[in-house]
Design an enzyme around this catalytic site. Structure first.
Site, mmCIF file in Angstrom:
data_model
loop_
_atom_site.group_PDB
_atom_site.id
_atom_site.type_symbol
_atom_site.label_atom_id
_atom_site.label_comp_id
_atom_site.label_asym_id
_atom_site.label_seq_id
_atom_site.Cartn_x
_atom_site.Cartn_y
_atom_site.Cartn_z
ATOM 1 N N HIS A 35 0.822 -1.197 0.000
ATOM 2 C CA HIS A 35 0.000 0.000 0.000
ATOM 3 C C HIS A 35 0.864 1.257 0.000
ATOM 4 O O HIS A 35 2.036 1.233 0.405
ATOM 5 C CB HIS A 35 -0.930 -0.002 1.208
ATOM 6 C CG HIS A 35 -2.020 -1.034 1.110
ATOM 7 N ND1 HIS A 35 -3.097 -1.081 1.961
ATOM 8 C CD2 HIS A 35 -2.187 -2.064 0.232
ATOM 9 C CE1 HIS A 35 -3.884 -2.079 1.624
ATOM 10 N NE2 HIS A 35 -3.346 -2.699 0.572
ATOM 11 N N GLU A 71 0.784 3.884 1.885
ATOM 12 C CA GLU A 71 1.248 4.252 3.217
ATOM 13 C C GLU A 71 2.452 3.396 3.633
ATOM 14 O O GLU A 71 3.419 3.907 4.209
ATOM 15 C CB GLU A 71 0.118 4.070 4.244
ATOM 16 C CG GLU A 71 -1.131 4.879 3.927
ATOM 17 C CD GLU A 71 -2.162 4.107 3.117
ATOM 18 O OE1 GLU A 71 -3.362 4.287 3.375
ATOM 19 O OE2 GLU A 71 -1.762 3.322 2.229
ATOM 20 N N CYS A 112 -6.295 1.688 5.277
ATOM 21 C CA CYS A 112 -7.000 0.473 5.670
ATOM 22 C C CYS A 112 -6.580 0.096 7.097
ATOM 23 O O CYS A 112 -5.690 0.700 7.692
ATOM 24 C CB CYS A 112 -6.693 -0.666 4.700
ATOM 25 S SG CYS A 112 -4.990 -1.273 4.800
ATOM 26 N N CYS A 141 -2.798 -0.901 7.446
ATOM 27 C CA CYS A 141 -1.906 0.262 7.407
ATOM 28 C C CYS A 141 -2.023 1.106 8.668
ATOM 29 O O CYS A 141 -1.041 1.681 9.145
ATOM 30 C CB CYS A 141 -2.194 1.114 6.179
ATOM 31 S SG CYS A 141 -1.596 0.398 4.621
#
Length: 355
Positions: A275, A277, A302, A305
């Protein structure tokens, strides 16, 4: 501040200029153009693009008499002269409707006090305004609908001097279907056209735009996401989602889960994409993050994360778009003492509905 107005014939450019003059203290500036390029519809006896109900004539700006500009003090023969004038008076408020070419626009856009606003309207609405104006003036020179359409198409789409390329570059885009001047002015008042955040973005807007730019590098088949990690208003790292270094890109079939089009939150254990992040955190490293770091992401993180964001000591998370796990993520951040807030940008597109 200098506001430039452009748009179709009878869209309402001069009406908006009048509003800025009457209600916000703007002064109208004029840029002479070649008589060969002067549009008779736009320049004959004042403003052709007024709404059907114009209001008291005493409040109207009438810069032209028989095609001649009468306000000599605020009339310029070149874009450079106009810019020099405004630069020395940049704290004051100015407006112009005389942006005829992209070369003029390019020069104006270099200055930090300039913003371009486009005004448009359906051709049927613009024709009614045009026809009503000539009727109100008891003029016998009104053109036919067909001639108006041809003139309108030339005004917008001509390869040599069409205004469509300028309209597409406007920061603020207004669709003016209003037929009542009082209602139009009231609606314009709600738009906050004089908001100077549009001239120079706030820190939130600046970093969120960087996150959105990072998202354009994403190769994930499911969703583009971009992230920027900031401390003391300095960018520490950026990230976007996609497969890890050395693996085939998701967009080339590198992640079976994404390429199978599985729903949000389904099959995450088999997903090979990192992801945005996570990429930003890995790039920065804990020693560079420290207390006070802010994470900007164009999509709410999410749950997975959010746990990692909490672990490395991020103080605040700012996001733009919602995600399916917003509630779970918010609960984690609340317990961990991480501030979570949504960034809401200033609206730059608006329809001015009929009164």
């Amino acid at each position: 501040m200098l506001i430039g107005l452009c748009g179709g014939i009878c869209a309402g450019k001069r009406t908006v200029a009048n509003y800025l003059s009457e209600h916000h203290g703007f002064t109208h500036l004029y840029l002479k153009q070649d008589s060969a390029k002067t549009d008779p519809i736009e320049s004959s006896n004042g403003s052709a693009d007024e709404s059907a109900k114009e209001g008291p004539k005493s409040t109207r700006i009438i810069p032209y008499i028989n095609g001649t500009i009468t306000d000599k003090q605020h009339t310029f023969t070149s874009t450079e002269d106009l810019l020099d004038f405004v630069t020395k008076r940049w704290r004051e408020r100015w407006v112009t409707t005389d942006i005829h070419t992209e070369s003029i626009l390019d020069k104006l856009l270099r200055r930090p006090f300039f913003i371009l606003v486009s005004i448009d309207a359906p051709v049927s609405v613009r024709w009614k305004r045009f026809h009503s104006r000539f009727q109100s003036q008891n003029s016998s020179s009104s053109m036919s609908l067909e001639d108006f359409l041809l003139k309108s198409d030339e005004h917008l789409y001509s390869p040599e001097c069409g205004l469509l390329p300028l309209i597409s570059r406007a920061t603020i885009r207004l669709l003016n279907t209003s037929s009542d001047i009082a209602h139009l002015y009231a609606t314009l008042g709600k738009l906050d056209l004089t908001n100077e955040d549009r001239l120079r973005p706030s820190w939130d807007q600046y970093f969120m735009q960087l996150a959105s730019l990072a998202a354009q590098r994403s190769n994930c088949m499911k969703r583009r996401v971009g992230c920027v990690l900031v401390r003391e208003k300095r960018v520490i790292s950026t990230g976007y989602n996609g497969t890890p270094r050395g693996l085939k890109n998701c967009g080339e079939g590198g992640c079976p889960r994404c390429n199978e089009g599985q729903g949000s939150g389904v099959g995450l254990g088999t997903c090979l994409c990192i992801h945005a992040e996570e990429n930003a955190l890995l790039e920065a490293g804990r020693e560079r993050i420290r207390e006070g770091a802010i994470l900007y992401c164009d999509t709410c993180p999410c749950l997975t994360c959010s746990i990692k964001i909490t672990q490395v000591g991020i103080s605040e998370v700012v996001y733009s778009q919602s995600y399916s796990m917003d509630g779970e993520t918010a609960a984690v951040f609340k317990e961990a003492g991480v501030r979570l807030r949504q960034f809401v940008p200033v609206r730059n597109t608006r329809t001015l509905h009929p009164g």
